[in-house]
Design a protein around this motif. Structure first.
Motif, PDB file in Angstrom:
ATOM      1  N   CYS A  38      22.145  46.258   2.119  1.00  0.00           N
ATOM      2  CA  CYS A  38      22.131  45.576   0.827  1.00  0.00           C
ATOM      3  C   CYS A  38      20.685  45.331   0.372  1.00  0.00           C
ATOM      4  O   CYS A  38      19.766  45.289   1.182  1.00  0.00           O
ATOM      5  N   ASP A  40      19.616  42.631  -0.625  1.00  0.00           N
ATOM      6  CA  ASP A  40      19.358  41.205  -0.401  1.00  0.00           C
ATOM      7  C   ASP A  40      17.985  40.969   0.251  1.00  0.00           C
ATOM      8  O   ASP A  40      17.652  41.605   1.249  1.00  0.00           O
ATOM      9  N   GLY A  63      25.041  45.268  -2.470  1.00  0.00           N
ATOM     10  CA  GLY A  63      26.216  45.125  -1.617  1.00  0.00           C
ATOM     11  C   GLY A  63      26.401  46.266  -0.628  1.00  0.00           C
ATOM     12  O   GLY A  63      27.515  46.480  -0.146  1.00  0.00           O
ATOM     13  N   HIS A  98      26.179  42.266   5.536  1.00  0.00           N
ATOM     14  CA  HIS A  98      25.659  40.985   6.003  1.00  0.00           C
ATOM     15  C   HIS A  98      26.512  39.820   5.520  1.00  0.00           C
ATOM     16  O   HIS A  98      27.271  39.939   4.554  1.00  0.00           O
ATOM     17  N   CYS A 101      26.938  37.609   1.455  1.00  0.00           N
ATOM     18  CA  CYS A 101      26.543  38.673   0.511  1.00  0.00           C
ATOM     19  C   CYS A 101      27.119  38.365  -0.880  1.00  0.00           C
ATOM     20  O   CYS A 101      28.331  38.218  -1.036  1.00  0.00           O
ATOM     21  N   GLY A 102      26.235  38.293  -1.862  1.00  0.00           N
ATOM     22  CA  GLY A 102      26.659  37.988  -3.226  1.00  0.00           C
ATOM     23  C   GLY A 102      27.594  39.038  -3.792  1.00  0.00           C
ATOM     24  O   GLY A 102      28.546  38.725  -4.513  1.00  0.00           O
TER      25      GLY A 102
END
Ligand SMILES: [Zn+2]
Length: 190
Positions: A38, A40, A63, A98, A101-102
């Motif tokens: 991701c 992130d 994602g 992870h 995760c948004g």
């Protein structure tokens, strides 16, 4: 972010690298592993894997979503995977999801009405049925789903069948820093 500090750090890093290492890296890359994760900011791949420059070919998407294989609408993600497998000849691909995760949260709960591009990217990725409602399980099921998509890439399937490529699912816990790997029925600590 302090960009002056960033530039300073980059200079110091370049200075601390030996000329021999720089020369070797400039001659070309021969990574053995592709790492898909991701975008992130809390995921620092070198910190998780201990990878040195030149050893990990990376793809980061919102994602860690892998789009389905189609040449009708080629994507940067498909092109990057194709290059890693057919040009660089990596022997391992890791898909690492992870916790917290948004994108996985948005897949299951929405909340991205104001983000039309993200909506378009995530909409086709229908969440799988997950019996355990915990986010962690959703995140792990999401990694499994991406592995299925990846294994449907014709050249990936071919190389896996020939024993020239192995595909792994990992899950990184942001809070504990632990990494687990996808086994047949569960994610087990590495
Ligand atoms: Zn994420």
């Amino acid at each position: 972010m302090d960009f002056h500090r960033f530039v300073q750090h980059a200079r110091e890093h370049a200075g601390s690298r030996s000329r021999a290492v720089g020369k070797k890296l400039a001659a070309g890359q021969q990574p053995t592993t592709m790492f898909i994760t991701c975008a992130d900011s809390r995921i620092v791949t070198a910190a998780i894997t201990g990878a040195e420059p030149g050893s990990l070919f990376e793809l980061r998407t919102a994602g860690n979503v892998i789009p389905p294989y189609t040449l009708t609408v080629p994507s940067s993600e498909m092109a990057t995977i194709e290059f890693a497998v057919l040009q660089l000849g990596v022997s391992e691909i890791v898909v690492c999801g992870h916790s917290h995760c948004g994108a996985v949260g948005a897949l299951h709960g929405g909340g991205i009405d104001h983000l039309p591009a993200m909506r378009g990217w995530l909409r086709p990725r229908a969440p799988r049925e997950v019996s355990d409602p915990a986010m962690r399980s959703e995140g792990q099921a999401h990694v499994r789903a991406q592995l299925d998509v990846l294994l449907a890439y014709p050249f990936v399937a071919e190389k896996v069948a020939a024993g020239a490529l192995r595909v792994h699912g990992w899950f990184y816990d942001i809070e504990t820093g632990e990494v687990s790997a996808c086994a047949e029925h569960a994610f087990l600590p590495l």
